[in-house]
Design a protein around this motif. Structure first.
Motif, PDB file in Angstrom:
ATOM      1  N   ALA A   1       0.834  -1.199   0.000  1.00  0.00           N
ATOM      2  CA  ALA A   1       0.000   0.000   0.000  1.00  0.00           C
ATOM      3  C   ALA A   1       0.868   1.247   0.000  1.00  0.00           C
ATOM      4  O   ALA A   1       2.099   1.185   0.084  1.00  0.00           O
ATOM      5  CB  ALA A   1      -0.933  -0.023   1.209  1.00  0.00           C
ATOM      6  N   SER A   2       0.222   2.393  -0.050  1.00  0.00           N
ATOM      7  CA  SER A   2       0.958   3.655  -0.113  1.00  0.00           C
ATOM      8  C   SER A   2       1.746   3.889   1.184  1.00  0.00           C
ATOM      9  O   SER A   2       1.383   3.396   2.251  1.00  0.00           O
ATOM     10  CB  SER A   2      -0.004   4.820  -0.339  1.00  0.00           C
ATOM     11  N   ILE A   3       2.818   4.650   1.034  1.00  0.00           N
ATOM     12  CA  ILE A   3       3.633   5.014   2.200  1.00  0.00           C
ATOM     13  C   ILE A   3       2.768   5.740   3.231  1.00  0.00           C
ATOM     14  O   ILE A   3       2.907   5.534   4.436  1.00  0.00           O
ATOM     15  CB  ILE A   3       4.808   5.913   1.778  1.00  0.00           C
ATOM     16  N   GLU A   4       1.861   6.569   2.757  1.00  0.00           N
ATOM     17  CA  GLU A   4       1.010   7.339   3.651  1.00  0.00           C
ATOM     18  C   GLU A   4       0.176   6.428   4.550  1.00  0.00           C
ATOM     19  O   GLU A   4       0.068   6.654   5.761  1.00  0.00           O
ATOM     20  CB  GLU A   4       0.092   8.254   2.838  1.00  0.00           C
ATOM     21  N   MET A   5      -0.405   5.350   3.968  1.00  0.00           N
ATOM     22  CA  MET A   5      -1.237   4.427   4.754  1.00  0.00           C
ATOM     23  C   MET A   5      -0.409   3.707   5.816  1.00  0.00           C
ATOM     24  O   MET A   5      -0.817   3.591   6.972  1.00  0.00           O
ATOM     25  CB  MET A   5      -1.902   3.400   3.828  1.00  0.00           C
ATOM     26  N   MET A   6       0.763   3.206   5.406  1.00  0.00           N
ATOM     27  CA  MET A   6       1.606   2.474   6.356  1.00  0.00           C
ATOM     28  C   MET A   6       2.125   3.417   7.440  1.00  0.00           C
ATOM     29  O   MET A   6       2.160   3.062   8.622  1.00  0.00           O
ATOM     30  CB  MET A   6       2.761   1.803   5.622  1.00  0.00           C
ATOM     31  N   ALA A   7       2.527   4.615   7.043  1.00  0.00           N
ATOM     32  CA  ALA A   7       3.048   5.581   8.015  1.00  0.00           C
ATOM     33  C   ALA A   7       1.985   5.965   9.025  1.00  0.00           C
ATOM     34  O   ALA A   7       2.251   6.042  10.233  1.00  0.00           O
ATOM     35  CB  ALA A   7       3.561   6.820   7.291  1.00  0.00           C
ATOM     36  N   GLN A   8       0.767   6.169   8.543  1.00  0.00           N
ATOM     37  CA  GLN A   8      -0.319   6.564   9.435  1.00  0.00           C
ATOM     38  C   GLN A   8      -0.615   5.471  10.464  1.00  0.00           C
ATOM     39  O   GLN A   8      -0.827   5.743  11.645  1.00  0.00           O
ATOM     40  CB  GLN A   8      -1.571   6.879   8.612  1.00  0.00           C
ATOM     41  N   THR A   9      -0.601   4.217  10.016  1.00  0.00           N
ATOM     42  CA  THR A   9      -0.903   3.105  10.917  1.00  0.00           C
ATOM     43  C   THR A   9       0.215   2.907  11.939  1.00  0.00           C
ATOM     44  O   THR A   9      -0.043   2.691  13.131  1.00  0.00           O
ATOM     45  CB  THR A   9      -1.111   1.811  10.109  1.00  0.00           C
TER      46      THR A   9
END
Length: 463
Positions: A47-55
């Motif tokens: 998935a996108s970096i944004e999704m992983m970073a947010q989680t």
């Protein structure tokens, strides 16, 4: 294939949303489980970096709020290790991550892990991003790294850097309504670093601003307010404004007494009583005001009583309380109280590890106890016998630890001579000294592990 990828991402989003609901409801274990489910899917589906970073960020926050600071650090650092994280994550979010990582390293102090350099490193990185990329309306984020820098430098005893960081923090947050609740604590910490630098006038001003801010809070932290009153009292006393210092120590006690019973409150009460007693002693020494000495005595007695109710006890603090209280009893000629306090102190000291300083403290306490018995002998005839027994025990310990040429040993001998002169049936002075020297010789001849003079001279004297 594309549909399957989208379905997996949708499942991950559902798990993420469910985790957020659990977190909002205070069900942190379930929240962590579902955040982890979402993260595993995001990683598997690239998935996108944004999704992983947010989680990962949410997991870090969750662990941080639960006091699991090492797990929080692990997840925050995983954010920074994501591919192209430093260029893909928006600056404001990257600044938050650095600040959170800095805070987690600072909080690890409570686990016995000191990483102040890491706190400074990541707070500085957060501040650099704020200074470079964030506009003035996002100034709120600049205050956080300054506060973290202030705390880390304070713990490292780099007080000048700490003061500069707290001053910057206050300059930013003073104009931000949402941060008004935190102003009192920052002023308190600023006052602390001024105090450690012996900048008492500036410390007093900072503490007073902390109290002013505290009284404006809708939901003030009263234990923190009490700590500020106490700190202000100390600064005023050191500045020479002793009577004003006493007033603030009394306000600290008054504030603490308004709080519900808890261990932290109990510890603060003991400390506040000690500070009040010390200040009252200083007033007596300066102005010879006997009522202040009485207040000091009462404050020390209150501190000892409060100490006894604490579930976790610091015996060193209790010893210090008795060592302050006993001279006040002596000055007030309260010999029965002196005897009782000395006996209690001896019980505590004799439970301490066998070391020279402890032995000498025991000897000093026996000397004070003997003096009290001797002074009280006009009313209780047997007290002179008790006095002689105390002097002999003090002499034995001092002779064993320091040798016959030590001034304190000679002082003990003088006390013994004084007691012998008031007695007719206890043998001559020379006989008493011979018996002490024989006992010391016997103790020195014993194996090291067996020779515990503190225990052998335990206090079994009656009042």
């Amino acid at each position: 294939m594309e549909n399957r990828h989208e379905n997996e991402i949708a499942v991950a989003q559902s798990a993420y949303n469910l985790a957020s609901i659990y977190r909002a409801n205070g069900e942190f274990t379930q929240a962590a489980q579902y955040y982890q489910v979402a993260l595993d899917i995001y990683i598997c589906q690239k998935a996108s970096i944004e999704m992983m970073a947010q989680t990962l960020y949410k997991l870090g926050q969750l662990f941080y709020n639960q006091g699991e600071y090492l797990k929080a650090i692990e997840n925050y650092e995983r954010v920074l290790k994501l591919p192209n994280a430093l260029t893909s994550i928006p600056p404001i979010d990257l600044a938050k991550i650095y600040s959170r990582l800095s805070a987690a390293y600072l909080a690890a102090k409570s686990l016995g892990i000191t990483c102040y350099e890491k706190t400074i490193e990541f707070a500085t990185k957060s501040l650099d991003i704020c200074e470079t990329h964030l506009p003035d309306e996002d100034a709120v984020y600049k205050g956080i790294p300054y506060r973290l820098l202030g705390d880390a430098y304070r713990f490292l005893r780099k007080y000048q850097q700490a003061a500069q960081a707290y001053e910057e923090n206050l300059a930013i947050w003073a104009s931000i309504p949402s941060k008004k609740e935190k102003i009192a604590l920052i002023y308190h910490h600023l006052g602390m670093v001024y105090y450690y630098q012996q900048r008492y006038t500036e410390a007093i001003e900072a503490y007073r601003k902390a109290l002013e801010a505290s009284h404006k809070q809708e939901e003030p932290c009263l234990s923190q307010r009490a700590a500020t009153y106490s700190a202000l009292g100390l600064a005023l006393v050191d500045q020479g404004e002793t009577l004003e210092g006493i007033k603030n120590h009394c306000l600290a006690l008054e504030t603490l007494n308004s709080l519900p019973e808890q261990h932290v409150r109990g510890c603060q009460l003991v400390t506040a009583c000690m500070h009040l007693a010390t200040a009252c002693e200083q007033v007596d020494q300066r102005y010879q005001q006997i009522d202040q000495l009485t207040d000091a005595c009462q404050a020390y007695e209150d501190a000892i009583t409060l100490y006894q109710s604490l579930p976790q006890k610091d015996l060193l603090q209790l010893i210090q309380l008795y060592q302050h209280l006993i001279p006040i009893y002596v000055r007030q000629k309260e010999y029965s109280d002196t005897i009782n306090a000395c006996q209690q102190l001896l019980v505590i000291l004799q439970d301490r590890p066998c070391q020279q300083d402890i032995s000498l403290q025991i000897a000093d306490t026996y000397t004070t106890l003997g003096n009290a018995y001797e002074c009280r002998a006009y009313a209780y005839a047997k007290d002179i016998q008790q006095a002689l027994a105390c002097y002999k025990k003090a002499a034995t310990l001092r002779l064993l630890e320091l040798g016959s040429s030590a001034p304190s040993v000679k002082s003990s001998y003088q006390n013994i001579r004084s007691a012998c002169c008031k007695m007719v049936d206890e043998g001559s002075f020379s006989e008493q000294i011979d018996s002490i020297q024989a006992e010391v010789a016997a103790l020195k001849a014993m194996p090291v592990e067996s020779a515990t003079p503190q225990k052998s001279h335990s206090c079994s004297l009656s009042k």
